[in-house]
Design a protein around this motif. Structure first.
Motif, short mmCIF file in Angstrom:
data_model
loop_
_atom_site.label_atom_id
_atom_site.label_comp_id
_atom_site.label_asym_id
_atom_site.label_seq_id
_atom_site.Cartn_x
_atom_site.Cartn_y
_atom_site.Cartn_z
N ARG A 1 4.69 5.99 0.49
CA ARG A 1 4.15 4.65 0.77
C ARG A 1 2.85 4.41 0.01
O ARG A 1 2.35 3.29 -0.03
N GLU A 2 2.31 5.48 -0.58
CA GLU A 2 1.09 5.33 -1.38
C GLU A 2 1.34 4.49 -2.63
O GLU A 2 0.41 3.93 -3.20
N ILE A 3 2.58 4.44 -3.06
CA ILE A 3 2.96 3.59 -4.20
C ILE A 3 4.07 2.66 -3.68
O ILE A 3 5.26 3.01 -3.70
N PRO A 4 3.72 1.48 -3.17
CA PRO A 4 4.69 0.61 -2.49
C PRO A 4 5.62 -0.13 -3.45
O PRO A 4 5.65 -1.36 -3.52
N LEU A 5 6.39 0.64 -4.19
CA LEU A 5 7.41 0.09 -5.09
C LEU A 5 8.74 0.67 -4.64
O LEU A 5 8.88 1.89 -4.57
N ASN A 6 9.72 -0.17 -4.35
CA ASN A 6 10.98 0.38 -3.80
C ASN A 6 11.96 0.75 -4.91
O ASN A 6 13.13 0.37 -4.89
N GLN B 1 2.17 5.64 -14.95
CA GLN B 1 1.17 4.90 -15.71
C GLN B 1 1.33 3.41 -15.45
O GLN B 1 2.45 2.89 -15.46
N GLN B 2 0.22 2.74 -15.23
CA GLN B 2 0.25 1.28 -15.14
C GLN B 2 0.00 0.72 -16.52
O GLN B 2 -1.03 0.98 -17.14
N PRO C 1 11.08 2.07 1.21
CA PRO C 1 9.75 1.44 1.34
C PRO C 1 8.66 2.21 0.62
O PRO C 1 7.59 2.48 1.17
N GLY C 2 8.91 2.58 -0.63
CA GLY C 2 7.95 3.31 -1.44
C GLY C 2 8.66 3.95 -2.61
O GLY C 2 9.89 4.12 -2.60
N LEU C 3 7.91 4.30 -3.63
CA LEU C 3 8.49 4.91 -4.83
C LEU C 3 9.08 6.28 -4.49
O LEU C 3 8.47 7.08 -3.79
N VAL C 4 10.27 6.56 -5.03
CA VAL C 4 10.90 7.87 -4.84
C VAL C 4 10.16 8.89 -5.71
O VAL C 4 10.11 8.76 -6.93
N VAL C 5 9.59 9.90 -5.08
CA VAL C 5 8.87 10.95 -5.79
C VAL C 5 9.80 12.10 -6.14
O VAL C 5 9.66 12.72 -7.19
N GLN C 6 10.77 12.36 -5.27
CA GLN C 6 11.74 13.42 -5.55
C GLN C 6 13.11 13.01 -5.03
O GLN C 6 13.23 12.40 -3.97
N LEU C 7 14.14 13.36 -5.81
CA LEU C 7 15.51 12.98 -5.48
C LEU C 7 16.43 14.17 -5.70
O LEU C 7 16.44 14.76 -6.77
N PHE D 1 -10.94 0.86 -1.56
CA PHE D 1 -10.43 1.47 -2.80
C PHE D 1 -8.92 1.70 -2.70
O PHE D 1 -8.17 1.39 -3.62
N MET D 2 -8.49 2.26 -1.56
CA MET D 2 -7.06 2.51 -1.37
C MET D 2 -6.27 1.21 -1.40
O MET D 2 -5.20 1.12 -2.00
N PHE D 3 -6.81 0.15 -0.77
CA PHE D 3 -6.13 -1.14 -0.78
C PHE D 3 -5.99 -1.68 -2.19
O PHE D 3 -4.94 -2.20 -2.56
N SER D 4 -7.04 -1.51 -3.01
CA SER D 4 -6.97 -2.00 -4.39
C SER D 4 -5.93 -1.24 -5.19
O SER D 4 -5.25 -1.80 -6.04
N VAL D 5 -5.80 0.09 -4.92
CA VAL D 5 -4.80 0.89 -5.62
C VAL D 5 -3.39 0.42 -5.26
O VAL D 5 -2.52 0.22 -6.11
N LEU D 6 -3.17 0.23 -3.95
CA LEU D 6 -1.84 -0.17 -3.48
C LEU D 6 -1.46 -1.55 -4.00
O LEU D 6 -0.35 -1.77 -4.46
N THR D 7 -2.39 -2.50 -3.92
CA THR D 7 -2.07 -3.84 -4.39
C THR D 7 -1.91 -3.86 -5.90
O THR D 7 -1.14 -4.63 -6.45
N GLY D 8 -2.63 -2.96 -6.58
CA GLY D 8 -2.47 -2.87 -8.03
C GLY D 8 -1.06 -2.47 -8.40
O GLY D 8 -0.43 -3.05 -9.28
N TYR D 9 -0.53 -1.45 -7.72
CA TYR D 9 0.83 -1.01 -7.99
C TYR D 9 1.84 -2.09 -7.61
O TYR D 9 2.87 -2.23 -8.23
N ALA D 10 1.52 -2.84 -6.55
CA ALA D 10 2.45 -3.87 -6.10
C ALA D 10 2.52 -5.03 -7.08
O ALA D 10 3.52 -5.72 -7.17
N GLN D 11 1.43 -5.25 -7.83
CA GLN D 11 1.36 -6.43 -8.67
C GLN D 11 1.62 -6.14 -10.15
O GLN D 11 2.06 -7.01 -10.88
#
Length: 235
Positions: free
Chosen positions: A172-177, A206-207, A187-193, A9-19
């Motif tokens: 890294r849970e959302i592998p979008l740079n 949202q996807q 190496p992952g979406l910035v959650v806080q800056l 399930f986690m792999f599907s979530v990560l690849t979903g965000y990547a694609q």
């Protein structure tokens, strides 16, 4: 078997965000305020009227800023960061107070590792080619908005010759740079800056299918040349 399904399930979530593509929403808060600084505490005693005026301005700024929503559109190769159109803040002075110095739109191209800042200044549109961020990845980690985040820091040179400290927390849970403003490439979406005076925090992602348009016509210019012309603009 339960662990195997969890991993799948986690792999599907990560690849979903990547694609896929989607929109991330960020809120902004003001930090390191004058009233909380050493100078502010000193003026509270030495110049109470000045302190009260600044304090009231900070309260107004804080309330107005709650109405802002920053959006980060993304797909596999690009991102677009912008302030959502506002309907509740009609006064230009109030809007400027809430927005602060970070205006315009930011386009990031992952393939070319480049950021273009589209900004209007003195009636002219500029496409500023921003310098690449030299990130330092650190070991510290914490949970923000429900995500396990890692710390990254950078020193951003200002036109004054000083350096501005920037801290980003990415997951890294959302592998979008991608991230707010020009702060991409982790190496992952910035959650806080944290940029010194402003704090951006992810509130929703949202996807969905989106369209990212390339920057329109404008004068292409380097970051250093832009700030030589407009010293009042700061990143």
């Amino acid at each position: 078997m339960k662990n195997v399904f969890s991993l799948l399930f986690m792999f599907s979530v990560l690849t979903g965000y990547a694609q896929d593509s989607g929109i991330a929403t960020y809120k902004k808060e003001w930090i390191n305020l004058y009233s909380e600084s050493a100078a502010g505490r000193q003026d509270k005693i030495a110049n109470p009227q000045k302190y009260r005026e600044y304090r009231e301005l900070e309260k107004l700024q804080k309330e107005l800023t709650k109405q802002l929503a920053y959006k980060l559109k993304f797909d596999k190769n690009r991102s677009f960061f912008y302030l959502e159109d506002l309907l509740n803040i009609g006064n230009e002075a109030d809007l400027a107070l809430a927005k602060g110095p970070y205006q315009g739109e930011y386009y990031f191209n992952r393939k070319t590792d480049s950021v273009i800042w589209a900004i209007k200044a003195l009636g002219e549109k500029f496409l500023v080619n921003l310098d690449k961020i030299d990130w330092k990845l650190e070991k510290e980690r914490k949970t923000i908005s429900g995500y396990s985040c890692f710390k990254a820091s950078a020193k951003i040179p200002l036109e004054s010759g000083k350096l501005q400290s920037v801290v980003a927390w990415y997951t890294r849970e959302i592998p979008l740079n991608y991230g707010p403003l020009q702060y991409n490439g982790l190496p992952g979406l910035v959650v806080q800056l944290e940029t010194g005076s402003e704090l951006y925090t992810l509130t929703k992602i949202q996807q969905k299918k989106i369209t990212i348009n390339v920057p329109g016509k404008g004068t292409s210019i380097s970051e250093s040349d832009f700030f030589k012309q407009f010293e009042n603009f700061k990143l």
